[in-house]
Motif scaffolding. Structure first.
Motif, short mmCIF file in Angstrom:
data_model
loop_
_atom_site.label_atom_id
_atom_site.label_comp_id
_atom_site.label_asym_id
_atom_site.label_seq_id
_atom_site.Cartn_x
_atom_site.Cartn_y
_atom_site.Cartn_z
N ALA A 266 0.82 -1.21 0.00
CA ALA A 266 0.00 0.00 0.00
C ALA A 266 0.86 1.26 0.00
O ALA A 266 0.57 2.23 -0.71
N GLN A 267 1.92 1.25 0.78
CA GLN A 267 2.80 2.40 0.84
C GLN A 267 3.46 2.67 -0.51
O GLN A 267 3.53 3.81 -0.98
N GLU A 268 3.93 1.62 -1.14
CA GLU A 268 4.55 1.78 -2.46
C GLU A 268 3.54 2.31 -3.47
O GLU A 268 3.88 3.16 -4.31
N LYS A 269 2.31 1.85 -3.38
CA LYS A 269 1.26 2.31 -4.30
C LYS A 269 1.00 3.80 -4.11
O LYS A 269 0.87 4.56 -5.09
N ILE A 270 0.94 4.25 -2.86
CA ILE A 270 0.69 5.65 -2.58
C ILE A 270 1.86 6.51 -3.06
O ILE A 270 1.67 7.57 -3.68
N LEU A 271 3.08 6.07 -2.81
CA LEU A 271 4.25 6.86 -3.22
C LEU A 271 4.36 6.95 -4.74
O LEU A 271 4.72 7.99 -5.28
N ARG A 272 4.04 5.86 -5.43
CA ARG A 272 4.05 5.92 -6.90
C ARG A 272 3.03 6.92 -7.40
O ARG A 272 3.31 7.71 -8.31
N SER A 273 1.84 6.89 -6.83
CA SER A 273 0.78 7.81 -7.24
C SER A 273 1.15 9.25 -6.93
O SER A 273 0.89 10.16 -7.74
N ALA A 274 1.79 9.47 -5.79
CA ALA A 274 2.15 10.82 -5.37
C ALA A 274 3.23 11.43 -6.25
O ALA A 274 3.31 12.66 -6.39
N ARG A 275 4.06 10.59 -6.86
CA ARG A 275 5.15 11.11 -7.72
C ARG A 275 4.67 11.50 -9.10
O ARG A 275 5.41 12.13 -9.86
N ARG A 276 3.47 11.12 -9.46
CA ARG A 276 2.98 11.43 -10.81
C ARG A 276 2.71 12.91 -11.00
O ARG A 276 2.33 13.61 -10.08
#
Length: 459
Positions: free
Chosen positions: A449-459
């Motif tokens: 979940a954390q990785e998913k959030i960080l990927r989305s936040a970098r977009r």
């Protein structure tokens, strides 16, 4: 056909130090009997006869306390722990927290809530007032339902067109409609273990139209309002620019200030604002770790309490603390006031009151929780006071044992010293394991979940 219902489960906790937190703050060596979800008996000593069907937990050297009530947490932010450090409030929100919250999906939000609840139950917290994020609040409520913790949960409301990020901004009517629907669906659910509050984030993020409607709904439904106020000097300057008065003055003008309002922080208050809090019965949720970490300031808690303002405690969120431990908040709340006000300022008993009785009162749950008394719900925690680093002192004079045990709880105890936690009579945590959460599975889900959030936040 036998249609009789099975007898409710029965548990005896014996040979413990019972820290009742009743009106006399009684502490004695004794026993507590739990029947179903209720405290059925509180007595000195050990009973001579116990039913063979009862579960017995012998607890010498342990303190049995009311479960902690945290009056301000953000379960949606648990996944952001250690990802938003060394920033002041408005930058912390705009550069980190709002970006991460906007990236939440229902699945990541549920994982974040479970992660926080696991930590809370493990550390003796049995009840929280939670401010969700803007979307998917149902995921937090489902996590509360599944795990057994007691909570009042509010959907975060953010509708101001000039001060909120587009990714978290909602239309006023739609935001309020969802909040009303959550109240209708969930308030009072699970034998009143779940309640719904209204949670406008803070004055900066909300239109006057929204705040007026929240005040009306609170009056009509008897619901709590949970918001932030006067946490940061730049925030206060922005509020004055937007509405031409101070935070508490504005909330009072709109009809929000009452005994149903819980305000997080309240660090920078004018004397007249303290007067409003006292007059209206508004409660304050003090979050000392968060206030220090974000460099927001030190709330004038002794002054508020001397004026008769109710002050509870909360850990706030994992990324501004970075812990959800009630023990840490009690200790810090007491210590930070002493250099400026003297060593007897905010004594251990007062800190324990803030973490139990005052929190329960702020959340309008004191008729059921916040003290160990016959007839109240069995929301309890068992704390080991027989650890080398946490040895309760031997009494040297009459009455000293109570003072020593309370001091041990506030100044020496840690979340890791909690051995058991009950909510509504259910043993939810015992010696390292939360019964309703698979910790191994959760940790794996949290990483994803954390990785998913960080990927989305970098977009």
């Amino acid at each position: 056909m036998n249609s009789r219902k099975a007898a409710p489960r029965e548990t005896w906790i014996t040979r413990a130090w019972i820290v009742t937190q009743d009106s006399r703050r009684s502490v004695f060596e004794g026993s507590v009997r739990i029947v179903g979800d209720t405290i059925a008996e509180v007595r000195r000593g050990t009973p001579s006869r116990i039913s063979s069907r009862a579960r017995v937990i012998e607890a010498p050297g342990r303190a049995l306390i009311p479960g902690f009530v945290q009056a301000h947490v953000h379960l949606c932010q648990t996944l952001f722990r250690n990802l938003a450090d060394d920033l002041e409030l408005l930058d912390w929100l705009s550069r980190r927290i709002w970006v991460y919250e906007a990236a939440h999906t229902p699945e990541t939000l549920r994982t974040s809530a479970l992660l926080g609840i696991h930590e809370l139950l493990s550390g003796g917290t049995t009840c929280v007032l939670d401010m969700g994020t803007v979307r998917h609040t149902g995921s937090i409520i489902e996590a509360v339902r599944e795990t057994g913790i007691r909570a009042s949960v509010g959907k975060c409301l953010m509708d101001h067109p000039g001060t909120t990020p587009p990714a978290l901004r909602e239309k006023t009517r739609e935001a309020l409609q969802e909040a009303r629907s959550l109240f209708a669906q969930w308030n009072g659910a699970e034998n009143d273990r779940i309640r719904i509050s209204y949670a406008p984030r803070f004055v900066v993020s909300c239109t006057e139209e929204l705040l007026l409607e929240v005040a009306r709904l609170s009056r009509e439904q008897g619901a709590l309002i949970h918001t932030h106020a006067s946490e940061n000097l730049k925030e206060i300057q922005l509020v004055k620019k937007l509405v031409n008065c101070e935070n508490i003055e504005y909330l009072h003008q709109l009809g929000l200030a009452s005994d149903r309002l819980v305000l997080a922080h309240c660090i920078w208050l004018k004397p007249n604002e303290m007067g409003i809090l006292k007059k209206t019965g508004t409660s304050v949720a003090h979050c000392p770790s968060s206030n220090l970490k974000l460099a927001s300031g030190i709330a004038r808690v002794p002054e508020m309490r001397s004026r008769g303002i109710r002050v509870a405690l909360g850990a706030d969120g994992a990324p501004c603390n970075n812990s959800l431990s009630a023990f840490q908040e009690m200790r810090l709340a007491a210590l930070i006031q002493k250099p400026g006000n003297g060593p007897r300022t905010l004594r251990a008993q007062e800190a324990l009151d803030m973490a139990t009785r005052e929190g329960a009162k702020a959340l309008h749950w004191f008729d059921r929780i916040g003290s160990i008394e016959k007839g109240k719900r069995a929301d309890l925690a068992l704390v080991n006071l027989a650890r080398p680093e946490n040895l309760a002192p031997v009494a040297q004079r009459r009455g000293a044992i109570a003072e020593g045990i309370v001091s041990s709880l506030v100044y020496s105890s840690q979340a890791s010293h909690v051995e058991a936690t009950w909510v509504d009579g259910r043993l939810l945590y015992r010696n390292g394991k939360v019964a309703t959460i698979d910790a191994g599975l959760l940790l794996g889900q949290a990483r994803v979940a954390q990785e998913k959030i960080l990927r989305s936040a970098r977009r």
